[in-house]
Enzyme design. Structure first.
Site, PDB file in Angstrom:
ATOM      1  N   GLY A   8       0.813  -1.216   0.000  1.00 37.36           N
ATOM      2  CA  GLY A   8       0.000   0.000   0.000  1.00 37.36           C
ATOM      3  C   GLY A   8       0.840   1.256   0.000  1.00 37.36           C
ATOM      4  O   GLY A   8       0.486   2.276   0.614  1.00 37.36           O
ATOM      5  N   LEU A  10       1.433   3.552  -2.093  1.00 38.63           N
ATOM      6  CA  LEU A  10       0.938   4.781  -2.714  1.00 38.63           C
ATOM      7  C   LEU A  10      -0.301   5.324  -2.004  1.00 38.63           C
ATOM      8  O   LEU A  10      -0.933   6.261  -2.467  1.00 38.63           O
ATOM      9  CB  LEU A  10       0.619   4.536  -4.196  1.00 38.63           C
ATOM     10  CG  LEU A  10       1.797   4.097  -5.059  1.00 38.63           C
ATOM     11  CD1 LEU A  10       1.360   3.922  -6.508  1.00 38.63           C
ATOM     12  CD2 LEU A  10       2.943   5.096  -4.969  1.00 38.63           C
ATOM     13  N   GLY A  11      -0.638   4.739  -0.866  1.00 36.40           N
ATOM     14  CA  GLY A  11      -1.811   5.168  -0.115  1.00 36.40           C
ATOM     15  C   GLY A  11      -1.542   6.393   0.739  1.00 36.40           C
ATOM     16  O   GLY A  11      -0.463   6.996   0.696  1.00 36.40           O
ATOM     17  N   ILE A  35      -0.864  -1.930  -5.746  1.00 37.80           N
ATOM     18  CA  ILE A  35      -1.602  -2.692  -6.757  1.00 37.80           C
ATOM     19  C   ILE A  35      -1.461  -2.102  -8.148  1.00 37.80           C
ATOM     20  O   ILE A  35      -1.675  -2.765  -9.154  1.00 37.80           O
ATOM     21  CB  ILE A  35      -3.092  -2.815  -6.367  1.00 37.80           C
ATOM     22  CG1 ILE A  35      -3.770  -3.912  -7.189  1.00 37.80           C
ATOM     23  CG2 ILE A  35      -3.809  -1.471  -6.493  1.00 37.80           C
ATOM     24  CD1 ILE A  35      -5.139  -4.306  -6.687  1.00 37.80           C
ATOM     25  N   ARG A  36      -1.077  -0.824  -8.214  1.00 42.66           N
ATOM     26  CA  ARG A  36      -0.824  -0.191  -9.511  1.00 42.66           C
ATOM     27  C   ARG A  36       0.179   0.937  -9.314  1.00 42.66           C
ATOM     28  O   ARG A  36       0.336   1.445  -8.198  1.00 42.66           O
ATOM     29  CB  ARG A  36      -2.112   0.360 -10.122  1.00 42.66           C
ATOM     30  CG  ARG A  36      -2.771   1.459  -9.322  1.00 42.66           C
ATOM     31  CD  ARG A  36      -4.060   1.933  -9.978  1.00 42.66           C
ATOM     32  NE  ARG A  36      -5.033   0.864 -10.058  1.00 42.66           N
ATOM     33  CZ  ARG A  36      -5.875   0.548  -9.072  1.00 42.66           C
ATOM     34  NH1 ARG A  36      -5.828   1.208  -7.923  1.00 42.66           N
ATOM     35  NH2 ARG A  36      -6.755  -0.421  -9.214  1.00 42.66           N
ATOM     36  N   TYR A 139     -15.119  -1.647   8.621  1.00 43.86           N
ATOM     37  CA  TYR A 139     -13.741  -1.223   8.849  1.00 43.86           C
ATOM     38  C   TYR A 139     -13.324  -1.518  10.286  1.00 43.86           C
ATOM     39  O   TYR A 139     -12.234  -2.047  10.548  1.00 43.86           O
ATOM     40  CB  TYR A 139     -13.627   0.267   8.543  1.00 43.86           C
ATOM     41  CG  TYR A 139     -12.262   0.870   8.759  1.00 43.86           C
ATOM     42  CD1 TYR A 139     -11.206   0.601   7.890  1.00 43.86           C
ATOM     43  CD2 TYR A 139     -12.038   1.755   9.820  1.00 43.86           C
ATOM     44  CE1 TYR A 139      -9.966   1.180   8.070  1.00 43.86           C
ATOM     45  CE2 TYR A 139     -10.791   2.332  10.005  1.00 43.86           C
ATOM     46  CZ  TYR A 139      -9.762   2.053   9.135  1.00 43.86           C
ATOM     47  OH  TYR A 139      -8.535   2.631   9.320  1.00 43.86           O
TER      48      TYR A 139
END
Length: 314
Positions: A8, A10-11, A35-36, A139
């Protein structure tokens, strides 16, 4: 920590955590995965990874020689309520995979929990480290299950798991990512761009917050802490401040006197906020590994406005 793999990356947290870790441990010693690959400017080692793909996660960690896994990939609170099944599969599947890979490769492990792990029956003020946790959101259910899983892997397998319960995190780098506390980021953008903001959280709704530099330092400090002093290891309460929308607006008005705040409450996110504590007690983190912060509301506001002004003008 010598060789760190981050999911994660780029989160909301990951994008800044990567920069922090590379400044501390060296660019080539931190593998960013997501993921991308977006247009975000991440220099240094990067690999595409879907955290539900255990085999690829294992291969990347082994080939990189990672001794530490920081699992940051997750769907946040408001988004998770829109897609609860997807949230369960991503949040719990990804966590289970990262724990298993860390166990197989004998890595140190970090993942964040959240104040979302608490619920409406949790004590609202000065919420203690060990207390009733009955969240009413997907969540929150994910976070409680994750806390228990990390404890299980420590007690069952001796995996060096560590984590904190983050409050709302405020940053000038990453755009809001679907969290309930994201109003406290968006309000600064609107203050500079429009001199006004309409809050989806009702006036008088207190929530805990931290400025991102304090949050990133907390991760490093916990991971470097003496393990013999960690009685809890996972899900440490951490916080820097607790405020409600009119207070952050008042802090902004000290710099932008014409700024105005209005309210148009989103019932979904308001219900989530109402289920969380007004303030949490970080005394266990302070006692066990020396947790501390540098920013209060006014100091954070001054820095946010300065940095965002530079960012927006660029």
């Amino acid at each position: 920590m010598k060789k760190i793999m981050v999911t994660g990356a780029l989160g909301q947290i990951g994008s800044e955590l990567i920069a922090k870790l590379r400044s501390e441990y060296g660019t080539d010693n931190v593998l960013a995965t997501d993921i991308r690959r977006t247009n975000s400017a991440i220099e240094g080692p990067f690999e595409i990874l879907d955290v539900t793909d255990t085999n690829k996660m294992h291969t990347l960690a082994k080939d990189f020689g990672a001794d530490t896994m920081m699992h940051m990939a997750a769907l946040l609170s408001a988004k998770a309520e829109e897609e609860p099944l997807f949230a369960w599969n991503l949040n719990m599947g990804g966590l289970m995979n990262s724990l298993e890979v860390s166990r197989e490769l004998n890595m140190q492990f970090f993942t964040p929990s959240s104040i979302g792990a608490f619920g409406p029956s949790t004590p609202k003020k000065d919420t203690p480290q060990d207390t009733l946790q009955r969240p009413t959101t997907m969540y929150g259910v994910n976070k409680v299950a994750g806390e228990l899983l990390c404890d299980y892997y420590f007690h069952k397998f001796g995996l060096d798991t560590r984590g904190v319960r983050f409050p709302g995190l405020i940053s000038y780098v990453a755009q809001p990512g679907g969290g309930t506390t994201d109003y406290a980021v968006d309000i600064y953008y609107k203050a500079l761009e429009e001199r006004k903001y309409t809050s989806y959280i009702a006036e008088g709704t207190y929530m805990d917050m931290m400025y991102m530099p304090d949050a990133l330092q907390a991760i490093v400090d916990l991971m470097e802490a003496d393990p013999t002093k960690l009685d809890h290891r996972n899900a440490f309460n951490v916080t820097a401040m607790s405020f409600e929308p009119s207070q952050i607006a008042a802090s902004i008005k000290k710099h932008i006197p014409s700024f105005e705040i209005a309210y148009d409450v989103d019932p979904v996110r308001q219900a989530i906020a109402d289920s969380w504590p007004d303030s949490i007690d970080p005394s266990v983190a302070i006692a066990e590994w020396g947790f501390k912060t540098n920013y209060n509301l006014d100091k954070m506001t001054a820095d946010m406005l300065l940095k965002l002004k530079l960012k927006l003008s660029a």
